[in-house]
Design a protein around this motif. Structure first.
Motif, PDB file in Angstrom:
ATOM      1  N   ILE A 175      -6.850  -1.992  -0.609  1.00 17.89           N
ATOM      2  CA  ILE A 175      -5.915  -0.860  -0.660  1.00 17.89           C
ATOM      3  C   ILE A 175      -6.617   0.435  -0.277  1.00 17.89           C
ATOM      4  CG2 ILE A 175      -4.523   0.550  -2.221  1.00 17.89           C
ATOM      5  CD1 ILE A 175      -3.864  -1.992  -3.758  1.00 17.89           C
ATOM      6  N   LYS A 199      -5.677   3.210   2.796  1.00 23.78           N
ATOM      7  CA  LYS A 199      -5.065   4.338   2.104  1.00 23.78           C
ATOM      8  C   LYS A 199      -4.301   5.237   3.072  1.00 23.78           C
ATOM      9  CE  LYS A 199      -6.221   7.903  -1.277  1.00 23.78           C
ATOM     10  NZ  LYS A 199      -7.312   8.478  -2.113  1.00 23.78           N
ATOM     11  N   PHE A 225      -0.887   3.787   3.955  1.00 26.05           N
ATOM     12  CA  PHE A 225       0.116   3.983   2.909  1.00 26.05           C
ATOM     13  C   PHE A 225       0.651   5.409   2.926  1.00 26.05           C
ATOM     14  CE2 PHE A 225      -1.873   0.197   0.973  1.00 26.05           C
ATOM     15  CZ  PHE A 225      -0.742  -0.494   0.583  1.00 26.05           C
ATOM     16  N   VAL A 241       4.556   4.961   1.628  1.00 28.44           N
ATOM     17  CA  VAL A 241       4.693   3.765   0.788  1.00 28.44           C
ATOM     18  C   VAL A 241       3.533   3.747  -0.202  1.00 28.44           C
ATOM     19  CG1 VAL A 241       4.840   1.247   0.782  1.00 28.44           C
ATOM     20  CG2 VAL A 241       5.817   2.539   2.675  1.00 28.44           C
ATOM     21  N   PHE A 242       3.814   3.305  -1.441  1.00 29.88           N
ATOM     22  CA  PHE A 242       2.813   3.427  -2.488  1.00 29.88           C
ATOM     23  C   PHE A 242       2.512   2.059  -3.127  1.00 29.88           C
ATOM     24  CE2 PHE A 242       5.439   7.218  -2.211  1.00 29.88           C
ATOM     25  CZ  PHE A 242       4.476   8.156  -1.892  1.00 29.88           C
ATOM     26  N   PRO A 243       1.237   1.749  -3.310  1.00 29.85           N
ATOM     27  CA  PRO A 243       0.857   0.459  -3.914  1.00 29.85           C
ATOM     28  C   PRO A 243       0.909   0.501  -5.432  1.00 29.85           C
ATOM     29  CG  PRO A 243      -1.097   1.659  -3.294  1.00 29.85           C
ATOM     30  CD  PRO A 243       0.062   2.517  -2.872  1.00 29.85           C
ATOM     31  N   VAL A 302      -1.037  -6.356   3.625  1.00 25.60           N
ATOM     32  CA  VAL A 302      -0.791  -4.922   3.447  1.00 25.60           C
ATOM     33  C   VAL A 302      -0.145  -4.336   4.698  1.00 25.60           C
ATOM     34  CG1 VAL A 302      -1.921  -2.684   3.193  1.00 25.60           C
ATOM     35  CG2 VAL A 302      -2.611  -4.591   1.742  1.00 25.60           C
ATOM     36  N   VAL A 330       3.668  -2.693   4.715  1.00 27.37           N
ATOM     37  CA  VAL A 330       3.897  -1.281   5.014  1.00 27.37           C
ATOM     38  C   VAL A 330       4.674  -1.127   6.323  1.00 27.37           C
ATOM     39  CG1 VAL A 330       2.777   0.917   5.525  1.00 27.37           C
ATOM     40  CG2 VAL A 330       1.840  -0.573   3.744  1.00 27.37           C
ATOM     41  N   LYS A 368       7.686   0.937  -2.654  1.00 24.56           N
ATOM     42  CA  LYS A 368       6.418   0.490  -3.219  1.00 24.56           C
ATOM     43  C   LYS A 368       6.058  -0.914  -2.733  1.00 24.56           C
ATOM     44  CE  LYS A 368       6.932   3.231  -7.439  1.00 24.56           C
ATOM     45  NZ  LYS A 368       6.991   3.218  -8.922  1.00 24.56           N
ATOM     46  N   ASP A 420       6.844  -6.541  -1.162  1.00 19.45           N
ATOM     47  CA  ASP A 420       7.263  -5.236  -0.644  1.00 19.45           C
ATOM     48  C   ASP A 420       8.760  -5.054  -0.838  1.00 19.45           C
ATOM     49  OD1 ASP A 420       8.820  -6.210   1.670  1.00 19.45           O
ATOM     50  OD2 ASP A 420       6.876  -6.857   2.457  1.00 19.45           O
TER      51      ASP A 420
END
Length: 352
Positions: free
Chosen positions: A191, A195, A198, A203-205, A230, A234, A243, A261
């Motif tokens: 992640i 970064k 995102f 979009v947020f993990p 990932v 995204v 998220k 997702d």
């Protein structure tokens, strides 16, 4: 003529043995008092004649076989000998046919790999033209948009990494090292590396993995798989503020790690084909950036590492990609009681 020469060379030891055997028998008779040389000579010659008659009949029966194996082959099919009469030659023929089938299978795999590699490179080169052109246009503007240039550079970097990963798949076993890895730490590392992706897409993990969970895998290769999860999560989440959830469940037999997702989802007509090379599906046509190789590479890596990879999706709801890590867990007991661990939840949000 070559067939006759080959047959004679093969049976010279037999002729020498037969002559020696006849001579030994006559010597025994001579030591026993037999002195009639005419009869002995006649018996010796008769034995040689019978031996040559036997070899002649044998050559006639196997002539086609010897003729075939001394010919210079012009095609691979020429190796398939069709004229066999003896058990030895029949076994040889069956062996050659099995070898030919194995050879054909390996050749077909090689051709398929070469075609796949060429197709992938051609497609990758075509897609790299877009970020290069966009970057060139951005640099020509009076006010340089550093953020946009960085986004295009990230696209090129991800494409280059995909090419390198695909090239290293052929030498996978030479570059593999299995070790015990804390799953939460591994996920947080992936992640952190993505970064910017995102943040750019809004979009947020959310990480929900127990710190005690440990999996046996190859760190470098499994990070490539996680990175693909990932990227897909995204890329196909078009609404900002959504998220991506990272969570894991552990049982006595396995650890199931999932990435869920809230994107557009995958149509059921595509769900069974998304792991095939170069398959982009309906979603790939929406973005225009899909090579169709990401999930194929992820599937190949998981199979070679011994992990199970499966996908669940619903259009308009989202997609969940899951990897099952097989574990051998021993029950640890302290004073007759099982060691219990408290599971804590920790949500990571890049907005902080």
């Amino acid at each position: 003529m070559k067939a006759v020469q080959l047959f004679i060379k093969e049976h010279v030891p037999l002729l020498l043995f037969q002559c020696g055997l006849l001579g030994f028998i006559l010597l025994l008779y001579w030591l026993d008092g037999f002195r009639d040389m005419y009869t002995a000579t006649y018996a010796f010659i008769l034995g040689i004649v019978f031996t040559f008659a036997f070899l002649l009949a044998k050559y006639i029966l196997r002539r086609n076989f010897y003729t075939k194996i001394v010919e210079k082959p012009t095609h691979m099919e020429d190796l398939l000998i069709r004229y066999s009469t003896t058990p030895e030659h029949l076994a040889t023929t069956q062996f050659m046919r099995k070898s030919y089938r194995l050879y054909q299978g390996e050749v077909q795999q090689l051709y398929a790999a070469q075609r796949r590699q060429l197709h992938f490179i051609n497609q990758w080169v075509h897609q790299m033209k877009t970020p290069i052109s966009v970057t060139s246009l951005l640099l020509q503007q009076e006010e340089i948009n550093v953020k946009s240039i960085q986004e295009e550079l990230d696209k090129m970097q991800r494409g280059l990494e995909a090419v390198l990963v695909h090239a290293r798949l052929d030498t996978f076993e030479e570059d593999m090292r299995i070790e015990a890895v804390p799953l939460r730490q591994l996920v947080q590392g992936v992640i952190s590396e993505h970064k910017r992706l995102f943040i750019t897409n809004g979009v947020f993990p959310v990480v929900d993995i127990d710190e005690s969970i440990v999996v046996a895998t190859d760190v470098k290769w499994i990070k490539i798989v996680f990175a693909q999860f990932v990227t897909n999560a995204v890329k196909y989440t078009f609404e900002k503020g959504k998220k991506v959830y990272f969570f894991a469940e552990q049982t006595d037999e396995k650890v199931s790690f999932s990435v869920r997702d809230e994107g557009i989802g995958i149509p059921q007509s595509d769900i069974n084909r998304i792991k095939k090379p170069f398959f982009t599906g309906e979603n790939g046509r929406l973005t225009g950036e899909s090579t169709g190789m990401g999930l194929y590479i992820a599937t190949e890596v998981c199979e070679r590492l011994g992990h199970t990879f499966h996908v669940e999706s619903e259009v308009g709801v989202g997609t969940t990609m899951t990897i099952d890590f097989t574990v051998e867990r021993k029950e640890e007991r302290i004073d007759g009681q099982k060691d219990s661990r408290k599971i804590t939840r920790n949500h990571e949000d890049l907005r902080e």
